[in-house]
Design a protein around this motif. Structure first.
Motif, mmCIF file in Angstrom:
data_model
loop_
_atom_site.group_PDB
_atom_site.id
_atom_site.type_symbol
_atom_site.label_atom_id
_atom_site.label_comp_id
_atom_site.label_asym_id
_atom_site.label_seq_id
_atom_site.Cartn_x
_atom_site.Cartn_y
_atom_site.Cartn_z
ATOM 1 N N GLY A 26 -33.086 -49.921 27.183
ATOM 2 C CA GLY A 26 -32.767 -50.022 28.609
ATOM 3 C C GLY A 26 -33.721 -49.275 29.511
ATOM 4 N N ASP A 27 -33.343 -48.064 29.883
ATOM 5 C CA ASP A 27 -34.143 -47.288 30.823
ATOM 6 C C ASP A 27 -34.453 -45.906 30.249
ATOM 7 O OD1 ASP A 27 -31.816 -45.693 31.183
ATOM 8 O OD2 ASP A 27 -31.081 -47.065 32.711
ATOM 9 N N CYS A 28 -34.873 -44.972 31.125
ATOM 10 C CA CYS A 28 -35.253 -43.609 30.709
ATOM 11 C C CYS A 28 -34.206 -42.945 29.824
ATOM 12 C CB CYS A 28 -35.376 -42.694 31.923
ATOM 13 S SG CYS A 28 -36.511 -43.253 33.164
ATOM 14 N N LYS A 29 -32.938 -43.179 30.177
ATOM 15 C CA LYS A 29 -31.860 -42.422 29.551
ATOM 16 C C LYS A 29 -31.430 -42.970 28.194
ATOM 17 C CE LYS A 29 -30.041 -40.315 33.692
ATOM 18 N NZ LYS A 29 -28.878 -40.141 34.581
ATOM 19 N N ASP A 30 -32.126 -43.980 27.698
ATOM 20 C CA ASP A 30 -31.789 -44.504 26.374
ATOM 21 C C ASP A 30 -32.526 -43.774 25.260
ATOM 22 O OD1 ASP A 30 -29.773 -46.566 26.686
ATOM 23 O OD2 ASP A 30 -31.231 -47.462 28.027
ATOM 24 N N ILE A 31 -33.346 -42.807 25.613
ATOM 25 C CA ILE A 31 -33.986 -41.986 24.584
ATOM 26 C C ILE A 31 -32.935 -41.018 24.018
ATOM 27 C CG2 ILE A 31 -34.750 -40.117 26.141
ATOM 28 C CD1 ILE A 31 -37.406 -40.152 24.486
ATOM 29 N N THR A 32 -33.126 -40.593 22.765
ATOM 30 C CA THR A 32 -32.176 -39.621 22.198
ATOM 31 C C THR A 32 -32.581 -38.203 22.633
ATOM 32 O OG1 THR A 32 -33.474 -39.292 20.170
ATOM 33 C CG2 THR A 32 -31.869 -41.081 20.148
ATOM 34 N N ILE A 33 -31.633 -37.289 22.513
ATOM 35 C CA ILE A 33 -31.912 -35.885 22.835
ATOM 36 C C ILE A 33 -33.083 -35.411 21.968
ATOM 37 C CG2 ILE A 33 -30.922 -33.552 22.966
ATOM 38 C CD1 ILE A 33 -29.183 -35.368 24.540
ATOM 39 N N LYS A 34 -33.041 -35.776 20.671
ATOM 40 C CA LYS A 34 -34.092 -35.368 19.737
ATOM 41 C C LYS A 34 -35.459 -35.890 20.176
ATOM 42 C CE LYS A 34 -32.678 -34.915 15.489
ATOM 43 N NZ LYS A 34 -32.008 -35.465 14.283
ATOM 44 N N GLY A 35 -35.474 -37.140 20.633
ATOM 45 C CA GLY A 35 -36.717 -37.747 21.091
ATOM 46 C C GLY A 35 -37.253 -37.039 22.330
#
Lengths: 291, 291
Positions: free
Chosen positions: A10-19
């Motif tokens: 989706g957008d910026c916020k679909d990255i994981t915390i770890k990523g």
């Protein structure tokens, strides 16, 4: 250290915390920018991560990745990929090259179309080989995916069709003249893919011994998917013919298409009906799919 | 509002930013706790999210989910699933029920074994039907997955085998007496699955017209995967027979096993060789797989 980080769909916020933490630890961050796209551009990603991004196009990844790998020998480097980093052969290549050069790697996984497609209700377990449908050109009209669809349907498996993405392509003229001028990106849509699949059918009809021996028909159940994993995703289900008229309904890229098997679990059918283009068609055709 | 949120495969930090924000907005948070596990327990998740979690076991999800859905009519509720939320039929059922009750839902995807498995180097595109291998019991030794593996290999596709997970199972005696006493969780390991696949072969050998008509042999290439997506994941590749001796090498759960097709892309082979149990075996067998 080289992190291969999936950005999701989706957008910026679909990255994981770890990523995100790995990016923030990195001295250099590359963005792979040719196999897929997010709904947000590079600017927005840079703002969100608080880091500048270096675009890595196909030429870079396939031919110049040693530069990045050398950096990763002494520094922390991240390589960002939309979806999951290891869906495509190209990035296996990167992993092998990294191992040869003695670069430590870590993959940080994320959703990709290959698993997010479960949101339409079709069982992930029952998908067969995935096919890539390409935009036909005047002199190049491949039909090879027909056989893979046929092979999947024969053994009761669904086929996910990934639709062509053309990023940073050069026209023949510009290529011949060595001009680094690129065509605008082009994304194949569900209505185009559906039309093309029906055209292939007309070609195959001449070769086939009977109509029944064809892998599918214009009346076969198909599922159109747009922007899966984003907040304005759209799914439609109906006949392949109905899907040729979905240009306005589905809207912008990325699109994918599924040709389900002819034998569905009742729950698969019920969930697909939630996305019916025409409830009447669904009622009438249930008997052919749920036995 | 009901959020179905994928937690990914590793620990607390494999959740996406979007998923974490949804949890923090939620008044109630359920944790689906029977189809898979993370490397961290409920305590650690609660600490990381800053929210108490309500365990949702199989009975809850299959029979009592209306309670949760009713709550989601007026409140913000999250339902957390290890991996991606929509890999299994059960959760499609939840989506259908939510739609019937007029509950708004949003799926927040994440990596699952179904796509993270690409990390071994085998192309995701070339996987066929996924099979689930169950722990045999004295009087119940199903072999049905043999046919699916055979069918995949016949058309050149890899088979991902998910290995049995028994969470909150009751013994026959406790079940019969209506005692809610549960057996300790039990996770099938690669060496057990490999042994079982070889045993099935012995059964099938009697039925088969020739050795060659069997779907695989103890000498077939197989891949063992442990804790994929976590920081201490482990991958091994070798013959099915070699995989029966991997108990110590692979370590704790979760495990999966792949029976690759007999026709691999050279890059697939090269990447698998990085995980070879026995490089000599790999050298000798390359000719059968890369043509």
């Amino acid at each position: 250290m080289l992190y291969l980080i999936g950005l999701g769909l989706g957008d910026c916020k679909d990255i994981t915390i770890k990523g995100l933490e790995a990016i923030q630890r990195s001295e250099k961050v590359y963005l792979e920018a040719y196999t897929s796209i997010l709904t947000v551009g590079q600017d927005e990603l840079e703002k969100f991560y608080g880091k500048p991004l270096i675009q890595a196009d196909r030429t870079f990844v396939e031919q110049e990745c040693d530069t990045m790998l050398s950096e990763a020998l002494t520094a922390t480097v991240s390589f960002l990929v939309v979806g999951d980093p290891l869906g495509a052969t190209t990035h296996s290549d990167l992993m092998i090259r990294a191992a040869q050069m003695g670069v430590k790697t870590q993959v940080i996984h994320n959703a990709s179309i290959m698993n997010a497609v479960g949101c339409c209700g079709l069982q992930l377990y029952s998908f067969g080989e995935t096919v890539s449908i390409v935009l036909w050109q005047e002199n190049w009209r491949p039909t090879s995916y027909y056989d893979k669809i046929a092979s999947n349907r024969k053994v009761g498996l669904h086929t996910l069709c990934l639709l062509d993405i053309k990023m940073k392509e050069q026209s023949w003229e510009n290529l011949a003249r060595g001009r680094k001028v690129f065509e605008p990106p082009r994304f194949m849509m569900v209505h185009e893919a559906a039309k093309q699949l029906i055209e292939i059918l007309e070609i195959k009809e001449e070769e086939a011994t009977s109509r029944e021996s064809l892998a599918y028909s214009p009346e076969s159940l198909a599922v159109g998917l747009a922007r899966i994993g984003t907040e304005n995703q759209k799914i439609v289900a109906g006949s392949l013919k109905q899907l040729t008229e979905t240009k306005e309904i589905l809207g912008g890229p990325l699109h994918s298409l599924i040709l389900p098997s002819t034998s569905l679990h009742p729950l698969e059918w019920d969930m697909l009906s939630m996305f019916a283009l025409d409830q009447e068609w669904f009622q009438e055709n249930k008997k052919y799919y749920v036995k």
